[in-house]
Design an enzyme around this catalytic site. Structure first.
Site, PDB file in Angstrom:
ATOM      1  N   HIS A  72       0.837  -1.191   0.000  1.00 35.17           N
ATOM      2  CA  HIS A  72       0.000   0.000   0.000  1.00 35.17           C
ATOM      3  C   HIS A  72       0.879   1.250   0.000  1.00 35.17           C
ATOM      4  O   HIS A  72       2.080   1.196   0.263  1.00 35.17           O
ATOM      5  CB  HIS A  72      -0.924   0.023   1.218  1.00 35.17           C
ATOM      6  N   ASP A  75       0.637   5.097   1.852  1.00 32.52           N
ATOM      7  CA  ASP A  75      -0.077   5.598   3.021  1.00 32.52           C
ATOM      8  C   ASP A  75      -1.214   6.550   2.674  1.00 32.52           C
ATOM      9  O   ASP A  75      -1.040   7.530   1.946  1.00 32.52           O
ATOM     10  CB  ASP A  75       0.902   6.312   3.965  1.00 32.52           C
ATOM     11  N   HIS A 118       4.752   0.268   0.146  1.00 35.01           N
ATOM     12  CA  HIS A 118       5.493  -0.491   1.152  1.00 35.01           C
ATOM     13  C   HIS A 118       4.644  -1.613   1.725  1.00 35.01           C
ATOM     14  O   HIS A 118       3.423  -1.659   1.552  1.00 35.01           O
ATOM     15  CB  HIS A 118       6.035   0.428   2.252  1.00 35.01           C
ATOM     16  N   ARG A 150       5.366   6.206  13.296  1.00 35.92           N
ATOM     17  CA  ARG A 150       5.275   6.823  11.976  1.00 35.92           C
ATOM     18  C   ARG A 150       4.839   8.271  12.102  1.00 35.92           C
ATOM     19  O   ARG A 150       3.913   8.590  12.862  1.00 35.92           O
ATOM     20  CB  ARG A 150       4.251   6.068  11.107  1.00 35.92           C
TER      21      ARG A 150
END
Length: 301
Positions: A95, A97, A252, A267
């Protein structure tokens, strides 16, 4: 002369920045790091041992910060930091983000806190290289496609070893507590480098104008180019590591291959712009609000 080295990790993606402390970067050195990110798509910094505030300060050098997530809360006292905790969920699929909103983040930073002794790596793919790999006919076809991205699908897989079912259910409930659907160009033009890339990934669930079955077949073909081994970097974590990737031109994946061992990252993401396709048309909302609570670059309602 630069005070640090940038060492390529893979032929098509990734570099390690050696000799730089991200807490103490001059404008000149940060400019070189910025240019390196555009070239290599992902940069790794070993052994930085940052605090949460250090990570926030470094991420803010790239632009205004987003909230942790449109629906999932950040850590206590730090609304911009999303805890990536293997005990609560393991989103082991490719995916980019937060592409289900109209202005997805442009930069993502990940910091390793608790790292399993094996497994738990992060894979990152160069979606511009994938686009260049397409045969001419398929590339021309992809240039005209649009895909609807949404957060309302089975993003998190059933509970595996080490995942607390109650925490996973809580995470899932929060994740879909509000639904967004946004149409993005399948081929996005990077706003800084001008590179074309395949802007798809797990949140892309349907091709505009096609059935679900037709959409899945086309997306699977294109996604297979993204995940070719030559287009993928594997980052093997050590505690204290920091990685930065360009969310506009990568995907990623976090493989669920560490059993019941703990894994925790933090994150922080940087607000991005509205994606544009090869003809200049920009992404548009299909369902949901403008996510202004999440990103400062939200377009007006």
């Amino acid at each position: 002369m630069s005070q640090f080295d940038i060492r390529k990790i893979g032929g098509r993606i990734g570099a390690e920045v050696v000799g730089a402390d991200v807490r103490d970067l001059s404008d000149r050195i940060f400019g070189e790091i910025h240019e390196a990110l555009l070239e290599h798509k992902v940069l790794g910094f070993r052994g930085q041992d940052l605090t949460d505030d250090d990570q926030l300060a470094f991420a803010a050098k790239w632009g205004e910060l987003t909230g942790a997530h449109p629906t999932v809360p950040g850590i206590d006292g730090k609304r911009e930091i999303l805890p990536v905790d293997g005990e609560a969920s393991r989103a082991n699929q490719w995916h980019t983000d937060v592409t289900f909103v109209q202005t997805p983040p442009k930069i993502s930073t990940l910091r390793g806190l608790v790292v399993p002794p094996y497994g738990g790596n992060t894979l990152i793919a160069n979606t511009a290289a994938a686009y260049r790999d397409l045969p001419d006919e398929l590339r021309a076809f992809a240039d005209g496609l649009w895909a609807v991205h949404t957060n309302d699908y089975d993003y998190v897989k059933p509970a595996a070893a080490g995942v607390d079912p109650a925490k996973q259910a809580e995470h899932r409930k929060a994740f879909v507590s509000q639904t967004w659907k946004t149409a993005h160009p399948v081929v996005r033009v990077h706003p800084e480098s001008g590179e074309r890339n395949l802007f798809i990934g797990g949140f892309a669930q349907r091709i505009v104008g096609l059935s679900g079955t037709e959409s899945r077949a086309i997306l699977d073909i294109l996604q297979a180019y993204v995940t070719r081994p030559e287009n993928v970097l594997r980052w093997v974590w050590s505690p204290g590591d920091l990685i930065v990737f360009d969310n506009r031109i990568t995907q990623h994946y976090a493989p669920d291959d560490y059993g019941d061992l703990p894994r925790r990252l933090h994150r922080v993401t940087v607000a991005g712009d509205v994606p544009a396709g090869t003809d200049g048309r920009e992404s548009y909302r299909v369902e949901g609000d403008n996510a202004a609570h999440y990103t400062p670059t939200a377009t007006p309602s």
